[in-house]
Enzyme design. Structure first.
Site, PDB file in Angstrom:
ATOM      1  N   LYS A  13      63.247  81.248 -16.979  1.00  0.00           N
ATOM      2  CA  LYS A  13      64.118  80.851 -15.531  1.00  0.00           C
ATOM      3  C   LYS A  13      63.417  79.688 -14.765  1.00  0.00           C
ATOM      4  O   LYS A  13      64.026  78.742 -14.433  1.00  0.00           O
ATOM      5  CB  LYS A  13      64.231  82.219 -14.713  1.00  0.00           C
ATOM      6  CG  LYS A  13      64.853  83.362 -15.399  1.00  0.00           C
ATOM      7  CD  LYS A  13      65.018  84.437 -14.230  1.00  0.00           C
ATOM      8  CE  LYS A  13      63.802  84.850 -13.895  1.00  0.00           C
ATOM      9  NZ  LYS A  13      62.977  85.629 -14.829  1.00  0.00           N
ATOM     10  N   ARG A  87      67.714  90.293  -7.898  1.00  0.00           N
ATOM     11  CA  ARG A  87      67.112  91.369  -8.988  1.00  0.00           C
ATOM     12  C   ARG A  87      67.400  92.561  -8.894  1.00  0.00           C
ATOM     13  O   ARG A  87      66.894  93.373  -9.469  1.00  0.00           O
ATOM     14  CB  ARG A  87      65.446  90.931  -8.544  1.00  0.00           C
ATOM     15  CG  ARG A  87      64.745  90.411  -9.913  1.00  0.00           C
ATOM     16  CD  ARG A  87      63.449  90.045  -9.377  1.00  0.00           C
ATOM     17  NE  ARG A  87      62.589  89.768 -10.385  1.00  0.00           N
ATOM     18  CZ  ARG A  87      61.969  88.608 -10.633  1.00  0.00           C
ATOM     19  NH1 ARG A  87      62.171  87.686  -9.739  1.00  0.00           N
ATOM     20  NH2 ARG A  87      61.177  88.378 -11.590  1.00  0.00           N
ATOM     21  N   ARG A 126      51.309  82.747 -20.578  1.00  0.00           N
ATOM     22  CA  ARG A 126      51.706  81.666 -19.664  1.00  0.00           C
ATOM     23  C   ARG A 126      50.419  81.332 -18.643  1.00  0.00           C
ATOM     24  O   ARG A 126      49.579  82.016 -18.279  1.00  0.00           O
ATOM     25  CB  ARG A 126      52.725  82.320 -18.699  1.00  0.00           C
ATOM     26  CG  ARG A 126      53.072  81.358 -17.591  1.00  0.00           C
ATOM     27  CD  ARG A 126      54.376  81.902 -16.782  1.00  0.00           C
ATOM     28  NE  ARG A 126      54.188  83.206 -16.203  1.00  0.00           N
ATOM     29  CZ  ARG A 126      55.363  83.809 -15.595  1.00  0.00           C
ATOM     30  NH1 ARG A 126      56.434  83.111 -15.538  1.00  0.00           N
ATOM     31  NH2 ARG A 126      55.369  84.893 -14.950  1.00  0.00           N
ATOM     32  N   ARG A 155      48.323  83.749 -13.783  1.00  0.00           N
ATOM     33  CA  ARG A 155      48.825  84.639 -12.719  1.00  0.00           C
ATOM     34  C   ARG A 155      48.333  86.107 -12.957  1.00  0.00           C
ATOM     35  O   ARG A 155      48.473  86.796 -13.870  1.00  0.00           O
ATOM     36  CB  ARG A 155      50.326  84.833 -12.612  1.00  0.00           C
ATOM     37  CG  ARG A 155      50.884  83.620 -11.918  1.00  0.00           C
ATOM     38  CD  ARG A 155      52.629  83.581 -11.937  1.00  0.00           C
ATOM     39  NE  ARG A 155      53.263  84.758 -11.853  1.00  0.00           N
ATOM     40  CZ  ARG A 155      54.547  84.914 -11.880  1.00  0.00           C
ATOM     41  NH1 ARG A 155      55.285  83.677 -12.167  1.00  0.00           N
ATOM     42  NH2 ARG A 155      55.147  86.019 -11.925  1.00  0.00           N
ATOM     43  N   ARG A 166      56.385  95.047 -15.395  1.00  0.00           N
ATOM     44  CA  ARG A 166      57.508  94.213 -15.140  1.00  0.00           C
ATOM     45  C   ARG A 166      58.665  94.513 -16.029  1.00  0.00           C
ATOM     46  O   ARG A 166      59.753  94.286 -15.435  1.00  0.00           O
ATOM     47  CB  ARG A 166      57.062  92.728 -14.769  1.00  0.00           C
ATOM     48  CG  ARG A 166      56.041  92.494 -13.770  1.00  0.00           C
ATOM     49  CD  ARG A 166      55.305  91.451 -13.856  1.00  0.00           C
ATOM     50  NE  ARG A 166      56.097  90.097 -13.775  1.00  0.00           N
ATOM     51  CZ  ARG A 166      55.581  88.996 -14.659  1.00  0.00           C
ATOM     52  NH1 ARG A 166      54.364  89.061 -15.276  1.00  0.00           N
ATOM     53  NH2 ARG A 166      56.342  87.858 -14.616  1.00  0.00           N
TER      54      ARG A 166
END
Ligand code: ADP
Ligand code: ADP
Length: 214
Positions: A13, A87, A126, A155, A166
């Site tokens: 996204k 969300r 990531r 992160r 998540r």
């Protein structure tokens, strides 16, 4: 255009929203980025969000709602790409109500579809730019060699246990948003696996097709 870009964590996204924003002159509104900014600045909202984000849980809706609505209003309710909001079905209803109150509505809902196994593979490698928030991947989209490596970080919520939480939150709370939209209006589903440019072209084409049909 007022676009919602929807999909699981790691669907791409942020990557696609940044491309769309740059190429189509849209404002990218990422609630994740707004929350991280608030956490960094230590605002009351940031302090409230911190424990939830670090545990991989959704932040209480009213905290995110205020941030998203402020950003939408600041951009005069148009030329927006929402990345990570709504969300939950509750947030989707708030968004509909907020836009209706301001005599407007969403123009496009784009869903990026990515299987769970790909999500884990993507999020675990990531890396993000500390200042710009730009998203990289150690194998698929490595940070350019001329970037200061100290600015490229992982992160805290991209660690394995948090990633699994998540994904679970996505299936329990976020995926139903797709159903909510699909029942009310036209949504575009696009496979989120493959080359970034190919995915971008499919999204851009779907926006164009919708504009022609409108
Ligand atoms: P989201 O905002 O949905 O969480 P990101 O845009 O941050 O997703 O992408 C998650 C990870 O996957 C990042 O490391 C990014 O570089 C990588 N990525 C994004 N799009 C692709 C793609 N089409 N193929 C492979 N990796 C991708
Ligand atoms: P990703 O798309 O990779 O999951 P984001 O940067 O969009 O990452 O979000 C990071 C975290 O911020 C989420 O795990 C959640 O804790 C919080 N968050 C972001 N957007 C929302 C939202 N709309 N509602 C509740 N929490 C949110």
């Amino acid at each position: 255009m007022r676009i919602v870009l929807f999909g699981p964590p790691g669907a791409g996204k942020g990557t696609q929203a940044a491309m769309l924003a740059e190429r189509l002159g849209l404002k990218q509104i990422s609630t994740g980025a707004l929350i991280r900014d608030a956490m960094r600045l230590g605002t009351p909202a940031g302090k409230r969000a911190c424990a939830y984000v670090n545990a991989g849980k959704l932040v209480p809706g009213e905290v995110v709602r205020a941030m998203a609505e402020e950003a939408i209003a600041a951009n005069d309710f148009d030329n927006l790409i929402l990345d990570g909001y709504p969300r939950t079905v509750e947030q989707a209803m708030w968004l509909d109500d907020f836009l209706t109150e301001h005599h407007t509505r969403l123009t496009n809902i784009v869903v990026l579809q990515v299987p769970d196994a790909v999500i884990v593979q993507r999020l675990s490698k990531r890396r993000v730019h500390k200042i710009t928030g730009a998203s990289y991947h150690l194998d698929f989209n490595p940070p350019p060699a001329d970037l200061d490596p100290n600015l490229i970080v992982q992160r805290p919520d991209d660690h394995p246990n948090v990633i699994l939480e998540r994904i679970q939150q996505y299936h329990e709370q976020t995926r139903p948003v797709q159903q909510y939209y699909a029942e009310k209006r036209y949504i575009t589903r696009i496979p989120g696996v493959g080359e970034q440019e190919t995915i971008y072209n499919q999204i851009a084409q779907s926006l164009h097709a919708k504009a022609l049909a409108a």
